[in-house]
Design a protein around this motif. Structure first.
Motif, PDB file in Angstrom:
ATOM      1  N   LEU A 273      -9.244  -1.714   1.583  1.00 60.97           N
ATOM      2  CA  LEU A 273      -8.237  -2.094   2.700  1.00 60.97           C
ATOM      3  C   LEU A 273      -7.506  -3.128   2.364  1.00 60.97           C
ATOM      4  O   LEU A 273      -6.273  -2.709   2.452  1.00 60.97           O
ATOM      5  N   VAL A 274      -8.121  -4.182   1.527  1.00 64.57           N
ATOM      6  CA  VAL A 274      -7.082  -5.022   1.434  1.00 64.57           C
ATOM      7  C   VAL A 274      -5.966  -4.710   0.698  1.00 64.57           C
ATOM      8  O   VAL A 274      -4.545  -5.276   1.064  1.00 64.57           O
ATOM      9  N   ALA A 275      -6.738  -3.966  -0.571  1.00 67.36           N
ATOM     10  CA  ALA A 275      -5.325  -3.524  -1.659  1.00 67.36           C
ATOM     11  C   ALA A 275      -4.031  -2.520  -0.962  1.00 67.36           C
ATOM     12  O   ALA A 275      -2.937  -2.709  -1.054  1.00 67.36           O
ATOM     13  N   VAL A 276      -4.925  -1.622   0.135  1.00 69.98           N
ATOM     14  CA  VAL A 276      -4.010  -0.812   0.522  1.00 69.98           C
ATOM     15  C   VAL A 276      -2.529  -1.736   1.642  1.00 69.98           C
ATOM     16  O   VAL A 276      -1.715  -1.568   2.132  1.00 69.98           O
ATOM     17  N   TRP A 277      -3.545  -2.733   2.543  1.00 65.83           N
ATOM     18  CA  TRP A 277      -2.638  -3.054   3.237  1.00 65.83           C
ATOM     19  C   TRP A 277      -1.811  -4.021   2.405  1.00 65.83           C
ATOM     20  O   TRP A 277      -0.672  -4.410   2.749  1.00 65.83           O
ATOM     21  N   SER A 278      -2.113  -4.938   1.476  1.00 68.89           N
ATOM     22  CA  SER A 278      -1.113  -5.540   0.885  1.00 68.89           C
ATOM     23  C   SER A 278      -0.117  -5.017  -0.462  1.00 68.89           C
ATOM     24  O   SER A 278       0.493  -5.553  -0.566  1.00 68.89           O
TER      25      SER A 278
END
Length: 313
Positions: A273-278
């Motif tokens: 989720l962090v990867a997609v958000w960033s």
């Protein structure tokens, strides 16, 4: 920056999970349903890279997660929106819009709406390192705007208790006598703000009923208060604040977590989720788009960017 985004994302979701199971009922149906809803929402955001209500609804229908209008379900709805709060935390306007949109999946309840916005905005301030314990409640009330619910009034009571240095017993006397959603939210904010820098103590206070005999109390009330407190404290203090022995216990048990196969898978989902958000591109998810045919050989394309071209979404 005091904590990295991945540290706070992990702290929020793991904090909610640990706060919920602090009562010891890790396998309760309420616990499993609550967590499964949050996981499905996270998976949708990761897959599509945006909030898509139709996809959320389809995933819940596939899992047969049907909701009825009760306080227990209302808390589940608030916690199910945590992935949206994380995904949109850097933009308050976008955050409010998307939280209100995702609530359309369920029945319109003003108290659920205000509770979702209050928790989501507090998490947003924590992740952007703008959370000040002295001004948080006035900021939340301003974020809610004009509302017919009692949540602003209950949060002001929390503010008064904190200013007076009131202890846990007095707060319980204020908020734990009735099984009402607004009281659960207020109690969670009290436990979080009264022990701002201590995740462990905040959660233990949130799940401790003392000698009070709460009328018509249910085990889920403690789970709900603990889950909200854990999410708030985890967002503010990051995963590093969560006791290592609590984390190790979950890793050793390696038991199913919120419908996932293991606790480790939950952390992997959070990292995705962090990867997609960033904006990080996962080659493993889309290998064909980043390969070039060179005769009979297949080589990964090299992607370059000039310095400082990456911008906030």
């Amino acid at each position: 920056m005091r904590h990295s985004p991945i540290n706070r994302f992990r702290g929020t979701l793991l904090g909610a999970f640990l706060g919920e199971i602090a009562t010891g009922d890790i396998q309760s149906q309420s616990s499993l349903d609550l967590g499964r809803m949050a996981v499905l929402g996270t998976e949708s955001l990761i897959t599509l890279g945006k909030l898509d209500l139709d996809d959320w609804i389809a995933r819940q229908q596939q899992e047969s997660l049907h909701l009825a209008a009760t306080d227990d379900i209302s808390i589940k709805i608030i916690l199910a929106t945590l992935p949206v709060a994380l995904f949109c935390h850097e933009n308050p306007i976008k955050l409010q819009k998307n939280l209100l949109n995702v609530l359309k999946i369920w029945e319109d309840d003003p108290v659920v709406r205000d509770g979702t916005l209050a928790v989501g905005y507090a998490i947003s301030l924590a992740l952007t390192e703008k959370l000040n314990s002295l001004t948080l409640i006035p900021q939340i009330i301003s974020f809610l705007g004009q509302t017919p619910t009692s949540i602003p009034k209950k949060l002001l009571r929390v503010q008064n208790l904190l200013e007076q240095g009131a202890g846990l017993s007095r707060a319980q006397a204020e908020f734990a006598k009735e099984e009402k959603l607004s009281n659960t939210i207020a109690m969670a904010f009290y436990c979080f703000l009264s022990t701002l820098e201590d995740f462990r103590l905040a959660v233990l206070r949130a799940t401790h009923n003392g000698n009070f005999k709460v009328q018509d109390a249910t085990p889920f009330s403690s789970q709900a208060t603990g889950a909200i407190t854990g999410a708030l404290s985890g967002a503010y203090n990051g995963i590093g604040s969560i006791p290592v022995n609590w984390q190790v216990l979950l890793l050793q048990r390696n038991s199913p977590t919120w419908g996932l196969s293991s606790f480790s898978q939950m952390l992997e989902l959070t990292d995705a989720l962090v990867a997609v958000w960033s904006g990080v591109y996962d080659i493993a998810l889309n290998p064909r788009e980043l390969v070039a045919q060179e005769g009979c050989e297949v080589a990964l394309l090299s992607v370059y960017a000039a310095p400082r071209v990456i911008r906030s979404r």
